[in-house]
Design a protein around this motif. Sequence first.
Motif, PDB file in Angstrom:
ATOM      1  N   ALA A 307       0.841  -1.042  -0.034  1.00 47.23           N
ATOM      2  CA  ALA A 307       0.117   0.137   0.041  1.00 47.23           C
ATOM      3  C   ALA A 307       0.859   1.120   0.066  1.00 47.23           C
ATOM      4  O   ALA A 307       2.065   1.169   0.408  1.00 47.23           O
ATOM      5  N   ASP A 308       0.145   2.397  -0.393  1.00 46.36           N
ATOM      6  CA  ASP A 308       0.970   3.695  -0.415  1.00 46.36           C
ATOM      7  C   ASP A 308       0.681   4.340   0.952  1.00 46.36           C
ATOM      8  O   ASP A 308       1.826   5.033   1.319  1.00 46.36           O
ATOM      9  N   PHE A 309      -0.218   4.008   1.593  1.00 42.90           N
ATOM     10  CA  PHE A 309      -0.627   4.426   2.854  1.00 42.90           C
ATOM     11  C   PHE A 309      -1.353   3.428   3.595  1.00 42.90           C
ATOM     12  O   PHE A 309      -1.978   2.519   3.237  1.00 42.90           O
ATOM     13  N   ILE A 310      -1.087   3.529   5.192  1.00 40.44           N
ATOM     14  CA  ILE A 310      -1.532   2.535   6.054  1.00 40.44           C
ATOM     15  C   ILE A 310      -2.238   3.159   7.130  1.00 40.44           C
ATOM     16  O   ILE A 310      -1.514   4.084   7.785  1.00 40.44           O
ATOM     17  N   ILE A 311      -3.433   3.002   7.610  1.00 37.70           N
ATOM     18  CA  ILE A 311      -4.138   3.575   8.534  1.00 37.70           C
ATOM     19  C   ILE A 311      -4.571   2.233   9.354  1.00 37.70           C
ATOM     20  O   ILE A 311      -4.998   1.446   9.177  1.00 37.70           O
ATOM     21  N   VAL A 312      -4.194   2.678  10.741  1.00 36.93           N
ATOM     22  CA  VAL A 312      -4.379   1.400  11.744  1.00 36.93           C
ATOM     23  C   VAL A 312      -5.558   1.875  12.600  1.00 36.93           C
ATOM     24  O   VAL A 312      -5.655   2.874  13.292  1.00 36.93           O
ATOM     25  N   ASN A 313      -6.672   1.110  12.462  1.00 37.29           N
ATOM     26  CA  ASN A 313      -7.815   1.151  13.509  1.00 37.29           C
ATOM     27  C   ASN A 313      -7.892   0.276  14.498  1.00 37.29           C
ATOM     28  O   ASN A 313      -8.644   0.193  15.401  1.00 37.29           O
ATOM     29  N   ALA A 314      -6.891  -0.781  14.470  1.00 37.58           N
ATOM     30  CA  ALA A 314      -6.501  -1.620  15.776  1.00 37.58           C
ATOM     31  C   ALA A 314      -6.202  -0.754  16.783  1.00 37.58           C
ATOM     32  O   ALA A 314      -5.671   0.425  16.653  1.00 37.58           O
ATOM     33  N   ASP A 315      -6.360  -1.472  18.104  1.00 38.36           N
ATOM     34  CA  ASP A 315      -6.156  -0.584  19.280  1.00 38.36           C
ATOM     35  C   ASP A 315      -4.604  -0.077  19.340  1.00 38.36           C
ATOM     36  O   ASP A 315      -3.628  -0.775  18.972  1.00 38.36           O
ATOM     37  N   LEU A 316      -4.350   1.155  19.340  1.00 36.97           N
ATOM     38  CA  LEU A 316      -2.921   1.848  19.077  1.00 36.97           C
ATOM     39  C   LEU A 316      -1.883   1.268  20.032  1.00 36.97           C
ATOM     40  O   LEU A 316      -1.118   0.870  19.392  1.00 36.97           O
ATOM     41  N   PRO A 317      -2.191   0.899  21.268  1.00 35.81           N
ATOM     42  CA  PRO A 317      -1.199   0.318  21.965  1.00 35.81           C
ATOM     43  C   PRO A 317      -0.694  -1.225  21.519  1.00 35.81           C
ATOM     44  O   PRO A 317       0.412  -1.696  21.220  1.00 35.81           O
ATOM     45  N   TYR A 318      -1.777  -1.973  21.044  1.00 38.08           N
ATOM     46  CA  TYR A 318      -1.593  -3.229  20.609  1.00 38.08           C
ATOM     47  C   TYR A 318      -0.709  -3.129  19.279  1.00 38.08           C
ATOM     48  O   TYR A 318       0.054  -3.967  18.862  1.00 38.08           O
ATOM     49  N   ALA A 319      -1.075  -2.310  18.366  1.00 40.81           N
ATOM     50  CA  ALA A 319      -0.317  -2.000  17.061  1.00 40.81           C
ATOM     51  C   ALA A 319       1.162  -1.746  17.402  1.00 40.81           C
ATOM     52  O   ALA A 319       2.049  -2.397  16.609  1.00 40.81           O
ATOM     53  N   TYR A 320       1.667  -0.867  18.417  1.00 36.17           N
ATOM     54  CA  TYR A 320       2.796  -0.382  18.756  1.00 36.17           C
ATOM     55  C   TYR A 320       3.655  -1.736  19.102  1.00 36.17           C
ATOM     56  O   TYR A 320       4.635  -1.851  18.575  1.00 36.17           O
ATOM     57  N   ARG A 321       3.040  -2.349  20.058  1.00 33.20           N
ATOM     58  CA  ARG A 321       3.667  -3.370  20.431  1.00 33.20           C
ATOM     59  C   ARG A 321       3.526  -4.931  19.870  1.00 33.20           C
ATOM     60  O   ARG A 321       4.526  -5.688  19.993  1.00 33.20           O
ATOM     61  N   GLY A 500      -8.911   6.004  15.982  1.00 29.43           N
ATOM     62  CA  GLY A 500      -9.658   5.368  17.111  1.00 29.43           C
ATOM     63  C   GLY A 500      -9.491   5.749  18.380  1.00 29.43           C
ATOM     64  O   GLY A 500      -9.111   7.005  18.589  1.00 29.43           O
ATOM     65  N   ALA A 501      -9.884   5.025  19.581  1.00 28.93           N
ATOM     66  CA  ALA A 501     -10.141   5.628  20.852  1.00 28.93           C
ATOM     67  C   ALA A 501      -8.716   6.155  21.448  1.00 28.93           C
ATOM     68  O   ALA A 501      -8.794   6.986  22.407  1.00 28.93           O
ATOM     69  N   SER A 502      -7.614   5.405  21.332  1.00 33.09           N
ATOM     70  CA  SER A 502      -6.414   5.696  21.990  1.00 33.09           C
ATOM     71  C   SER A 502      -5.452   6.576  21.114  1.00 33.09           C
ATOM     72  O   SER A 502      -4.341   6.847  21.642  1.00 33.09           O
TER      73      SER A 502
END
Length: 545
Positions: A307-321, A500-502
């Motif tokens: 992809a050219d861009f990625i948007i993460v709607n998964a829980d932000l702390p989960y995505a980072y970790r 998202g929420a975080s």
Amino acid sequence: MGASPAAAGDAPDVEELAPRERLGLPYPVCGAWQMNTHRARVLIIGAGIGGLAAAARLARMGFAVQVLEKNPEPGGRCGRLIREGHRFDTGPTLLLMPEVFTQTYADLGERIEDHLDLIRAEPLYQIFFPDGSRLTMTGDLVALREQLDALASGSFEGFVRYLADGHRFYRIAMERFIGRNFPSFFSYFSPAHLRLLLDLRALAPHYQETGRYVRDPRLRMAMTFQDMYLGLSPYEAPATYAMLAAAELIRGIWFPRGGMYRLVESLERIARGYGAQFVYQAPVQRIETDGDRATAVILENGERVEADFIIVNADLPYAYRHLLPPSPEARRMERYRYTCSAITFYWGLRAPAPQLSAHNLFFAGDYRASFERIFRDHDMPDAPSFYIHAPARLDPSAAPPGRDTLMALVPVGHLSPKQPDIETMIHRARGEVERRLKEELGIPVGELRHFEVVYTPETWKRLYNLERGAAFGLSHHFQQMGYLRPSNRHPRYRNLYFVGASTHPGTGLPMVLISARLAVERLIEEHPIALRRSWPVPRHASASP
């Protein structure tokens, strides 16, 4: 007693979830990206409300959008459960700040009235105090004055001043803090903004500040419980959140006919109408990076999607970790403070319980101690406060004729090593809710219950990858607001964004819808050439119902 409850912490089986009509055939995840390749490609991880709103906005602008969702349906925490004719909203059960929803649909070229049939709750809710007294919160100010002054003589005047300040906080916060991006430290902590933050009482604890207006502890409970909408303790939440009570009484509490899931269905339909593609049961294993860019997503089945861009709607702390390479930001997630979790019971009753309104709050005896048990000890209070939702009061289709649909939410601490056995917590929570309903309203839930489904902190973690099972994401105390909250753009990977929420501005459906707008605006501002590649907007294939 009724039928045996579902196993503790179990989510419902897929067949228990409402069947939904798929639009079109499943799209291949890899290989043939089913869109014009000259347009900028955006991958969105997660089909929660934030992911759906971002997908619809970007698809309308002409981007080639594909949404990957681990579950079989969209919605994330704004989920639904249908069983034996009973319909439950498994997450949010009310709609606040209707103007945010109206504006979202307008931005998508739609009218909210064409998608949602909104019902205004009146009364707003019933409150049951531990001493046996009650308060019916209503938009009828004459009736409200009579009740408040009966509880504490002269309190109505102080309550009105509280609402006036809350409304002022709401207007300032929406215009100057919530509805805009803060790309730098000085954009948030400018001298003008510092004065506004003091005016908003962002550094003062909410419960403490209510002493400016009333002294009766019951009314102070009624003026601060809304902090739990954000998973916060009113003893730690900023006094700014007086704006929530003002939003309720001035703008109303609403409910879409057919349930909150109607919002999910309509946003997905609009996004599809603009050409967005959705792939369900496609859990993401990791995000692939190269230098300062996120280049692709690797699914758990090994497939790779560029992809050219990625948007993460998964829980932000989960995505980072778990989805991104190790980094200082990922380690910082351990130091952040998280919101509470909840044990939630979904009950189908054999007979109606007319003593309940659509929204009902039962407060614990020691208000402060109950929050300390939740947020300090990560436990459940001995005598918990709880919330009961009876959707059939507003929408009779939520329950079969002659029956009733109830959701009972008991706030508890998020997952931690010192948390007690979950089965013990479930047993205690169920017993306390049943006891108070029987003693105070004469409702014998145990005898009327036909079935039960239970969600626990483990359920929230398993279904939605919420770190620590924190049902509302990261906390909202002053050090985690505005610029101090995790940014909606990754500091290293310049094409990776979060909704998202975080992230900013925070949790709750209105905030998450705003987060989608802010992330898209930032993407366009930082990468204007991508938008030029994507125009003209594709033909809108009937997005209306």
